[in-house]
Design an enzyme around this catalytic site. Structure first.
Site, PDB file in Angstrom:
ATOM      1  N   CYS A  15       0.868  -1.185   0.000  1.00 37.20           N
ATOM      2  CA  CYS A  15       0.000   0.000   0.000  1.00 37.20           C
ATOM      3  C   CYS A  15       0.905   1.235   0.000  1.00 37.20           C
ATOM      4  CB  CYS A  15      -0.844  -0.005   1.271  1.00 37.20           C
ATOM      5  SG  CYS A  15       0.194   0.024   2.749  1.00 37.20           S
ATOM      6  N   GLU A 129       0.257  -0.456  16.597  1.00 41.54           N
ATOM      7  CA  GLU A 129      -0.586   0.688  16.207  1.00 41.54           C
ATOM      8  C   GLU A 129      -1.550   1.058  17.341  1.00 41.54           C
ATOM      9  OE1 GLU A 129      -2.645   0.466  12.397  1.00 41.54           O
ATOM     10  OE2 GLU A 129      -4.117   1.896  13.156  1.00 41.54           O
ATOM     11  N   THR A 167      -6.320   0.753  11.877  1.00 40.51           N
ATOM     12  CA  THR A 167      -6.563   0.929  10.431  1.00 40.51           C
ATOM     13  C   THR A 167      -6.706  -0.398   9.685  1.00 40.51           C
ATOM     14  OG1 THR A 167      -4.181   1.010  10.094  1.00 40.51           O
ATOM     15  CG2 THR A 167      -5.334   3.126  10.292  1.00 40.51           C
TER      16      THR A 167
HETATM   17  O1  0CM Z   1      -0.944  -3.185  11.060  1.00 37.76           O
HETATM   18  P1  0CM Z   1      -0.380  -4.408  10.373  1.00 37.76           P
HETATM   19  O2  0CM Z   1       0.095  -5.424  11.372  1.00 37.76           O
HETATM   20  O3  0CM Z   1      -1.276  -4.955   9.348  1.00 37.76           O
HETATM   21  O4  0CM Z   1       0.916  -3.827   9.665  1.00 37.76           O
HETATM   22  P2  0CM Z   1       1.767  -4.270   8.408  1.00 37.76           P
HETATM   23  O5  0CM Z   1       3.135  -3.735   8.624  1.00 37.76           O
HETATM   24  O6  0CM Z   1       1.619  -5.695   8.084  1.00 37.76           O
HETATM   25  O7  0CM Z   1       1.054  -3.476   7.237  1.00 37.76           O
HETATM   26  C1  0CM Z   1       1.205  -2.146   6.974  1.00 37.76           C
HETATM   27  C2  0CM Z   1       0.821  -1.221   7.948  1.00 37.76           C
HETATM   28  C3  0CM Z   1       0.502  -0.405   8.758  1.00 37.76           C
HETATM   29  C4  0CM Z   1       0.152   0.613   9.700  1.00 37.76           C
HETATM   30 FE1  SF4 Z   2      -0.946   0.763   4.513  1.00 34.67          FE
HETATM   31 FE2  SF4 Z   2      -1.307   0.657   7.157  1.00 34.67          FE
HETATM   32 FE3  SF4 Z   2      -1.288   2.997   5.885  1.00 34.67          FE
HETATM   33 FE4  SF4 Z   2      -3.295   1.313   5.493  1.00 34.67          FE
HETATM   34  S1  SF4 Z   2      -2.750   2.365   7.405  1.00 34.67           S
HETATM   35  S2  SF4 Z   2      -2.225   2.517   3.926  1.00 34.67           S
HETATM   36  S3  SF4 Z   2      -2.229  -0.678   5.616  1.00 34.67           S
HETATM   37  S4  SF4 Z   2       0.442   1.547   6.083  1.00 34.67           S
END
Ligand code: 0CM
Ligand code: SF4
Length: 320
Positions: A15, A129, A167
């Site tokens: 993303c 987070e 998120t």
């Molecule tokens: O929050 P999550 O565990 O899904 O984190 P990630 O590092 O796998 O993905 C991207 C993000 C954020 C915030």
């Molecule tokens: Fe990517 Fe996390 Fe940001 Fe969503 S909140 S755009 S999953 S980094």
């Protein structure tokens, strides 16, 4: 009957927040040289973290592990105010790779706190987070992880309560919890637009479509990745066997023995190279056709933080 078809979900993988976070580490390495300290895994992916480690990043959990004056990057998941204060006190040069969509939630918490709100956060306990968002305030945020939790919390101001979320939640679970919150707290203040990010929403929508076309699902993602886990769980809830793999070598032939069509997707922190390696391995297990489902084309991009934006390009041999 054995494996014949691979069906790819769209969108899948990186993303905008992950792209930016990795870019920040690479730009910091190019500009200041190694080592660059990174607080927590920059994103929850083993391949990404190992790759940046070979380029000179040192991953730490505690800021005290970074020498005074060194450069530290905060991960995409965000940090509490206490962590920011600690970085200041330790004299660290900080670049913040918190995803702007996480920062948006932090800003909302600060703003509504000034307006006297108490908070409910929907999220997974212990996730960085959640620690970062709850740590925007010293108190007054109640965590709920499930519909059952909604009955348990005891806010002091039930008529002046705002809700924020992690998120990367399951959109469907979050909706159920939100309904339970609305039922118990009719004056609940909700975000204008949900806090679940566009990437989480799009990847889950894509797996819903994928699930109607295949008879087994593979998600590329690391065990620590919340959004990747949600994709696997979603496919399973749709009645399909679903597996998450950190790398192609994790695939097991028996998963596909009586299955002809495998659906493949990747969490927001999983690089496309791993998807391609999984495809190669699925071909050795019998798959002959590959197609990508139609889906949303994502165009979101986030700028780099000040101080890295105008970074000179890295010298030509730095990626050798
Ligand atoms: O929050 P999550 O565990 O899904 O984190 P990630 O590092 O796998 O993905 C991207 C993000 C954020 C915030
Ligand atoms: Fe990517 Fe996390 Fe940001 Fe969503 S909140 S755009 S999953 S980094």
């Amino acid at each position: 009957m054995g494996l014949t078809d691979i069906v790819l979900a769209q969108p899948r993988g990186f993303c905008a927040g992950v792209d930016r976070a990795i870019d920040i580490v690479e730009q910091a390495l190019a500009r200041f040289g190694k080592p660059i300290y990174v607080r927590h895994e920059i994103v929850h992916n083993t391949y990404v973290v190992n790759d940046l480690r070979t380029k000179g990043a040192i991953f730490i959990e505690e800021l005290s592990e970074a020498p005074t004056g060194s450069t530290v990057i905060f991960s995409a998941h965000g940090v509490s105010q206490a962590v920011r204060r600690e970085a200041d006190a330790l004299g660290l040069r900080v670049f913040d790779a918190t995803c702007p969509l996480v920062t948006k939630v932090h800003i909302e918490v600060a703003k509504l706190h000034r307006e006297g709100y108490e908070f409910v956060m929907i999220g997974h306990k212990g996730h960085p987070e959640v620690e970062g968002t709850m740590g925007q305030l010293s108190e007054g945020i109640h965590l709920v992880e499930s519909v059952e939790d909604v009955a348990r919390i005891q806010p002091k101001q039930p008529d002046h309560l705002a809700v924020v979320t992690q998120t990367t939640l399951s959109v469907d679970d979050a909706r159920e919890i939100m309904d339970a919150l609305r039922a118990r707290f009719p004056d609940l203040r909700e975000p204008k637009k949900q806090d679940i990010c566009y990437a989480t929403q799009n990847r889950q929508d894509a797996v819903k479509v994928l699930s109607t076309e295949v008879d087994v699902v593979v998600v590329v993602g690391s065990p620590t990745s919340s959004n990747s886990n949600r994709l696997r769980e979603l496919a399973e809830r749709r009645g399909l066997p679903a597996y998450m793999v950190d790398r192609a070598e994790d695939l097991r032939a028996e998963w596909f023995q009586d299955r002809s069509r495998v659906g493949l997707t990747a969490g927001a922190s999983a690089p496309e190279i791993l998807v391609q390696q999984v495809i190669t391995r699925l071909r050795t297990l019998g798959a002959v056709s590959l197609r990508t489902l139609p889906g949303i084309e994502e165009t979101m991009q986030f700028p780099l933080p000040k101080g890295l934006k105008d970074s000179p390009p890295p010298p030509k041999d730095s990626h050798a």
